[in-house]
Motif scaffolding. Structure first.
Motif, PDB file in Angstrom:
ATOM      1  N   LEU A 187       5.005 -14.412   1.699  1.00 56.18           N
ATOM      2  CA  LEU A 187       4.208 -14.808   2.862  1.00 56.18           C
ATOM      3  C   LEU A 187       3.011 -13.881   3.049  1.00 56.18           C
ATOM      4  CD1 LEU A 187       3.987 -16.642   5.389  1.00 56.18           C
ATOM      5  CD2 LEU A 187       5.403 -14.968   6.592  1.00 56.18           C
ATOM      6  N   LEU A 188       3.234 -12.575   2.927  1.00 57.60           N
ATOM      7  CA  LEU A 188       2.150 -11.621   3.103  1.00 57.60           C
ATOM      8  C   LEU A 188       1.055 -11.787   2.059  1.00 57.60           C
ATOM      9  CD1 LEU A 188       4.293  -8.425   3.839  1.00 57.60           C
ATOM     10  CD2 LEU A 188       2.860  -9.651   5.487  1.00 57.60           C
ATOM     11  N   ASN A 189       1.433 -12.284   0.883  1.00 54.88           N
ATOM     12  CA  ASN A 189       0.484 -12.368  -0.224  1.00 54.88           C
ATOM     13  C   ASN A 189      -0.190 -13.722  -0.362  1.00 54.88           C
ATOM     14  OD1 ASN A 189       0.284  -9.877  -2.156  1.00 54.88           O
ATOM     15  ND2 ASN A 189       2.404  -9.912  -1.441  1.00 54.88           N
ATOM     16  N   ILE A 190      -0.049 -14.584   0.606  1.00 59.99           N
ATOM     17  CA  ILE A 190      -0.787 -15.847   0.571  1.00 59.99           C
ATOM     18  C   ILE A 190      -2.286 -15.532   0.624  1.00 59.99           C
ATOM     19  CG2 ILE A 190      -1.316 -17.940   1.875  1.00 59.99           C
ATOM     20  CD1 ILE A 190       1.637 -18.064   2.624  1.00 59.99           C
ATOM     21  N   PRO A 191      -3.048 -15.998  -0.375  1.00 57.43           N
ATOM     22  CA  PRO A 191      -4.468 -15.611  -0.481  1.00 57.43           C
ATOM     23  C   PRO A 191      -5.286 -15.848   0.785  1.00 57.43           C
ATOM     24  CG  PRO A 191      -3.763 -16.726  -2.477  1.00 57.43           C
ATOM     25  CD  PRO A 191      -2.626 -16.854  -1.497  1.00 57.43           C
ATOM     26  N   LEU A 192      -4.909 -16.869   1.560  1.00 59.52           N
ATOM     27  CA  LEU A 192      -5.702 -17.216   2.736  1.00 59.52           C
ATOM     28  C   LEU A 192      -5.844 -16.049   3.697  1.00 59.52           C
ATOM     29  CD1 LEU A 192      -7.166 -19.470   4.290  1.00 59.52           C
ATOM     30  CD2 LEU A 192      -4.962 -20.054   5.347  1.00 59.52           C
ATOM     31  N   TRP A 193      -4.802 -15.229   3.803  1.00 59.29           N
ATOM     32  CA  TRP A 193      -4.866 -14.130   4.770  1.00 59.29           C
ATOM     33  C   TRP A 193      -4.469 -12.767   4.199  1.00 59.29           C
ATOM     34  CZ3 TRP A 193      -1.460 -18.308   6.338  1.00 59.29           C
ATOM     35  CH2 TRP A 193      -0.130 -18.132   5.920  1.00 59.29           C
ATOM     36  N   ARG A 194      -4.198 -12.684   2.900  1.00 60.30           N
ATOM     37  CA  ARG A 194      -3.699 -11.430   2.316  1.00 60.30           C
ATOM     38  C   ARG A 194      -4.571 -10.231   2.674  1.00 60.30           C
ATOM     39  NH1 ARG A 194      -3.812  -8.200  -2.489  1.00 60.30           N
ATOM     40  NH2 ARG A 194      -1.684  -7.634  -3.122  1.00 60.30           N
ATOM     41  N   HIS A 195      -5.855 -10.322   2.409  1.00 61.80           N
ATOM     42  CA  HIS A 195      -6.749  -9.186   2.646  1.00 61.80           C
ATOM     43  C   HIS A 195      -7.111  -9.043   4.121  1.00 61.80           C
ATOM     44  CE1 HIS A 195      -7.103  -8.475  -1.633  1.00 61.80           C
ATOM     45  NE2 HIS A 195      -7.435  -9.733  -1.814  1.00 61.80           N
ATOM     46  N   GLY A 196      -7.274 -10.161   4.789  1.00 62.59           N
ATOM     47  CA  GLY A 196      -7.647 -10.100   6.199  1.00 62.59           C
ATOM     48  C   GLY A 196      -6.557  -9.488   7.069  1.00 62.59           C
ATOM     49  N   ALA A 199      -6.584  -5.785   6.504  1.00 64.14           N
ATOM     50  CA  ALA A 199      -7.766  -5.196   7.162  1.00 64.14           C
ATOM     51  C   ALA A 199      -7.529  -5.034   8.656  1.00 64.14           C
ATOM     52  CB  ALA A 199      -8.983  -6.070   6.898  1.00 64.14           C
ATOM     53  N   ALA A 200      -6.849  -6.004   9.266  1.00 63.79           N
ATOM     54  CA  ALA A 200      -6.565  -5.899  10.698  1.00 63.79           C
ATOM     55  C   ALA A 200      -5.548  -4.793  10.973  1.00 63.79           C
ATOM     56  CB  ALA A 200      -6.048  -7.238  11.218  1.00 63.79           C
ATOM     57  N   LEU A 201      -4.537  -4.689  10.114  1.00 62.17           N
ATOM     58  CA  LEU A 201      -3.504  -3.666  10.308  1.00 62.17           C
ATOM     59  C   LEU A 201      -4.045  -2.259  10.116  1.00 62.17           C
ATOM     60  CD1 LEU A 201      -0.493  -5.320   8.445  1.00 62.17           C
ATOM     61  CD2 LEU A 201      -0.708  -4.959  10.905  1.00 62.17           C
ATOM     62  N   THR A 232      -7.054   3.619   3.383  1.00 67.24           N
ATOM     63  CA  THR A 232      -6.622   2.233   3.516  1.00 67.24           C
ATOM     64  C   THR A 232      -7.721   1.232   3.193  1.00 67.24           C
ATOM     65  OG1 THR A 232      -7.114   2.371   5.883  1.00 67.24           O
ATOM     66  CG2 THR A 232      -4.811   2.695   5.210  1.00 67.24           C
ATOM     67  N   HIS A 233      -8.912   1.718   2.918  1.00 61.10           N
ATOM     68  CA  HIS A 233     -10.016   0.831   2.597  1.00 61.10           C
ATOM     69  C   HIS A 233     -10.482   1.030   1.162  1.00 61.10           C
ATOM     70  CE1 HIS A 233      -9.842   0.561   6.952  1.00 61.10           C
ATOM     71  NE2 HIS A 233     -10.540  -0.558   6.861  1.00 61.10           N
ATOM     72  N   GLN A 234      -9.517   1.185   0.268  1.00 59.28           N
ATOM     73  CA  GLN A 234      -9.773   1.333  -1.156  1.00 59.28           C
ATOM     74  C   GLN A 234      -9.196   0.128  -1.901  1.00 59.28           C
ATOM     75  OE1 GLN A 234     -11.639   3.952  -2.172  1.00 59.28           O
ATOM     76  NE2 GLN A 234     -11.690   4.583  -0.023  1.00 59.28           N
ATOM     77  N   PRO A 235      -9.682  -0.135  -3.102  1.00 57.83           N
ATOM     78  CA  PRO A 235      -9.148  -1.267  -3.871  1.00 57.83           C
ATOM     79  C   PRO A 235      -7.644  -1.136  -4.100  1.00 57.83           C
ATOM     80  CG  PRO A 235     -11.170  -0.437  -4.872  1.00 57.83           C
ATOM     81  CD  PRO A 235     -10.786   0.547  -3.796  1.00 57.83           C
ATOM     82  N   GLY A 236      -6.910  -2.209  -3.863  1.00 61.32           N
ATOM     83  CA  GLY A 236      -5.473  -2.224  -4.095  1.00 61.32           C
ATOM     84  C   GLY A 236      -4.664  -1.552  -3.001  1.00 61.32           C
ATOM     85  N   ALA A 237      -5.295  -1.191  -1.879  1.00 64.11           N
ATOM     86  CA  ALA A 237      -4.597  -0.430  -0.843  1.00 64.11           C
ATOM     87  C   ALA A 237      -3.434  -1.197  -0.233  1.00 64.11           C
ATOM     88  CB  ALA A 237      -5.578  -0.020   0.253  1.00 64.11           C
ATOM     89  N   GLU A 238      -3.458  -2.524  -0.281  1.00 61.08           N
ATOM     90  CA  GLU A 238      -2.396  -3.305   0.359  1.00 61.08           C
ATOM     91  C   GLU A 238      -1.187  -3.532  -0.545  1.00 61.08           C
ATOM     92  OE1 GLU A 238      -5.245  -6.446  -1.367  1.00 61.08           O
ATOM     93  OE2 GLU A 238      -5.296  -4.389  -0.630  1.00 61.08           O
ATOM     94  N   ASN A 239      -1.296  -3.247  -1.842  1.00 61.34           N
ATOM     95  CA  ASN A 239      -0.224  -3.615  -2.768  1.00 61.34           C
ATOM     96  C   ASN A 239       1.106  -2.960  -2.427  1.00 61.34           C
ATOM     97  OD1 ASN A 239      -1.833  -5.350  -4.296  1.00 61.34           O
ATOM     98  ND2 ASN A 239      -2.565  -3.701  -5.616  1.00 61.34           N
ATOM     99  N   ALA A 240       1.166  -1.646  -2.420  1.00 66.13           N
ATOM    100  CA  ALA A 240       2.423  -0.956  -2.112  1.00 66.13           C
ATOM    101  C   ALA A 240       2.860  -1.175  -0.663  1.00 66.13           C
ATOM    102  CB  ALA A 240       2.299   0.535  -2.426  1.00 66.13           C
ATOM    103  N   PRO A 241       1.959  -1.099   0.329  1.00 65.43           N
ATOM    104  CA  PRO A 241       2.398  -1.331   1.704  1.00 65.43           C
ATOM    105  C   PRO A 241       3.058  -2.685   1.937  1.00 65.43           C
ATOM    106  CG  PRO A 241       0.296  -0.204   1.729  1.00 65.43           C
ATOM    107  CD  PRO A 241       0.571  -0.580   0.303  1.00 65.43           C
ATOM    108  N   TYR A 242       2.612  -3.729   1.242  1.00 67.50           N
ATOM    109  CA  TYR A 242       3.251  -5.030   1.440  1.00 67.50           C
ATOM    110  C   TYR A 242       4.686  -5.031   0.910  1.00 67.50           C
ATOM    111  CZ  TYR A 242      -0.831  -7.527   3.277  1.00 67.50           C
ATOM    112  OH  TYR A 242      -1.858  -7.977   4.072  1.00 67.50           O
ATOM    113  N   TYR A 243       4.952  -4.289  -0.161  1.00 69.22           N
ATOM    114  CA  TYR A 243       6.335  -4.153  -0.621  1.00 69.22           C
ATOM    115  C   TYR A 243       7.147  -3.330   0.387  1.00 69.22           C
ATOM    116  CZ  TYR A 243       5.681  -6.365  -5.152  1.00 69.22           C
ATOM    117  OH  TYR A 243       5.463  -7.284  -6.145  1.00 69.22           O
TER     118      TYR A 243
END
Length: 323
Positions: A187-196, A199-201, A232-243
Motif C-alpha cells: 500500500l505504501l509503495n503505490i506509485p500514486l502517492w509513494r513519494h508524496g 514528503a509529507a511525513l 530525509t530529502h535524499q534519493p531513496g530515503a523512503e525505501n528503508a523507512p517503508y519497511y
C-alpha cells in the motif's frame, strides 16, 4: 569483500541538482562493500591515546530520519580519547539506500561487517557497543551470534520490552520471525502517492512533531532537526523507512534473544514522551549480567543530559571491565 582502509573519505553524498548531503559526523568516513549488507558507511578513527580501552561502536535507531547523527553526543565525547565509530545502517545516512528488502538480518550483517573492520584495525579483542531504540535489537542479535566480539552491550531506549512486543512473541516466538505486514508495504509503495506521502511525513514540521514526541518536550535538539531534514530529502530515503513502518524490522522473538545475551548489558531509558513502556524488562531484571537505569528525560538521554548519561555509562563500563 571489504574495501581496504585507505578508502576513507570526508566528503558527503551528491544528490540530484548538485546538493551535497554532509556526513552526519566529523572525521574520516569508512566505506565497506560487504557481500551481505552491501555498501555501508561508518565514521571514526583509532585514538592514539586509547590506552588499551576497547573500541566503541555506536548504532542509531530506525525511523524515517535515522542516521549516525543520532549518536553524535557520544561520538563527540569519546573521539580522541578512545577508538570510537558510528555506523549508518543500510538504507540510512550515506549507506546504500537502494530498493531492497530491509530486514533484521540485513541490519545485523551490517553491524558484523563494521565489527570485523574495527577489529582488523584494533586487533581481535572484544569491543563495546551502544545502540539506540530499534538499533538495539540488531546490536543484541549481533552480540548473540558472535559473543566473543563484544565486551559489553548498552541499549538506549530499546524496543522489544513493551506489551505490543510481548503479544507478538506469543504469536510467533521464533528468533527469525518479524512483524512484517506485506499488504501495508504494498500500500505504501503505490506509485500514486509513494513519494508524496513520504514528503509529507518528512516535512520539517512533521519531523519536529515526531522529535517532540521522542523528547516528551518542546525543547528538542535543533541541530538534529536540521540534519534529519537533510537526510530525509535524499534519493531513496523512503525505501528503508517503508519497511520499518510495515513491521519488517521488528523481531517477534526479541525478548528471547535479549535473555540469551551473555556479556554485561546496560539499559538506559527515559520516562517522558511516547516511548516509556518497558514493562517487559521484568524478564531480564533478574539476570545477573543486566542492569537497568531510568533517566528523567525523553527517549534520548544522551542528548538531553550528556554529562550525567556518560557518567552512568562509564560506571557500567567499569563494572563490565571488572566482570
Amino acid at each position: 569483500m571489504l574495501q581496504p582502509p585507505s578508502n576513507e573519505r570526508a566528503s558527503g553524498m551528491a544528490a540530484p541538482g548538485g546538493v551535497t548531503m554532509p556526513p552526519p559526523l566529523p572525521g574520516p568516513r569508512i566505506e565497506l562493500d560487504d557481500a551481505r549488507a552491501g555498501r555501508i558507511a561508518f565514521y571514526g578513527e583509532d585514538a592514539a591515546a586509547a590506552g588499551g580501552v576497547p573500541p566503541l561502536l555506536l548504532v542509531h535507531s530506525i525511523n524515517a530520519a535515522g542516521s549516525a547523527y543520532e549518536m553524535k553526543p557520544l561520538f563527540d565525547h569519546y573521539r580522541g580519547t578512545r577508538a570510537v565509530y558510528a555506523l549508518d545502517l543500510p538504507g540510512f545516512g550515506l549507506s546504500d539506500r537502494s530498493e531492497r528488502t530491509y530486514t533484521p538480518r540485513l541490519m545485523t550483517d551490517a553491524i558484523h561487517a563494521a565489527v570485523r573492520e574495527i577489529q582488523s584495525r584494533a586487533g581481535d579483542g572484544a569491543i563495546d557497543i551502544v545502540a539506540l531504540s530499534l538499533g538495539c535489537e540488531f546490536a543484541a542479535r549481533a552480540a548473540t551470534e558472535t559473543p566473543n566480539a563484544f565486551r559489553s552491550v548498552a541499549l538506549i531506549s530499546p524496543t522489544g520490552f513493551d506489551r505490543r512486543a510481548a503479544r507478538a512473541a506469543e504469536k510467533n516466538p521464533s528468533l527469525e520471525g518479524t512483524r512484517a505486514m506485506p499488504w501495508l508495504h504494498r500500500l505504501l509503495n503505490i506509485p500514486l502517492w509513494r513519494h508524496g506521502l513520504f514528503a509529507a511525513l518528512t516535512a520539517r514540521a512533521s519531523i519536529r512533531f515526531f522529535l517532540e514526541k521522542t523528547w516528551g518536550a518542546k525543547n528538542i535538539d535543533e541541530a538534529l532537526l536540521d540534519y534529519d531534514t537533510i537526510t530525509t530529502h535524499q534519493p531513496g530515503a523512503e525505501n528503508a523507512p517503508y519497511y520499518f513502518v510495515a513491521g519488517y524490522l521488528f523481531s517477534t522473538g526479541i525478548l528471547k534473544l535479549y535473555q540469551s545475551l551473555s556479556m554485561p548489558v546496560w539499559v538506559a531509558h527515559g520516562v517522558r514522551g511516547d516511548f516509556v513502556d518497558f514493562e517487559e524488562t521484568r524478564v531480564v531484571k533478574r539476570l545477573p549480567n543486566w542492569s537497568i537505569e531510568a533517566f528523567q528525560t525523553g527517549a534520548m538521554p544522551h542528548f538531553e543530559i550528556p554529562d550525567e548519561f556518560i557518567a552512568r555509562f562509564e560506571a557500567f563500563l567499569n563494572r563490565a571491565k571488572a566482570a
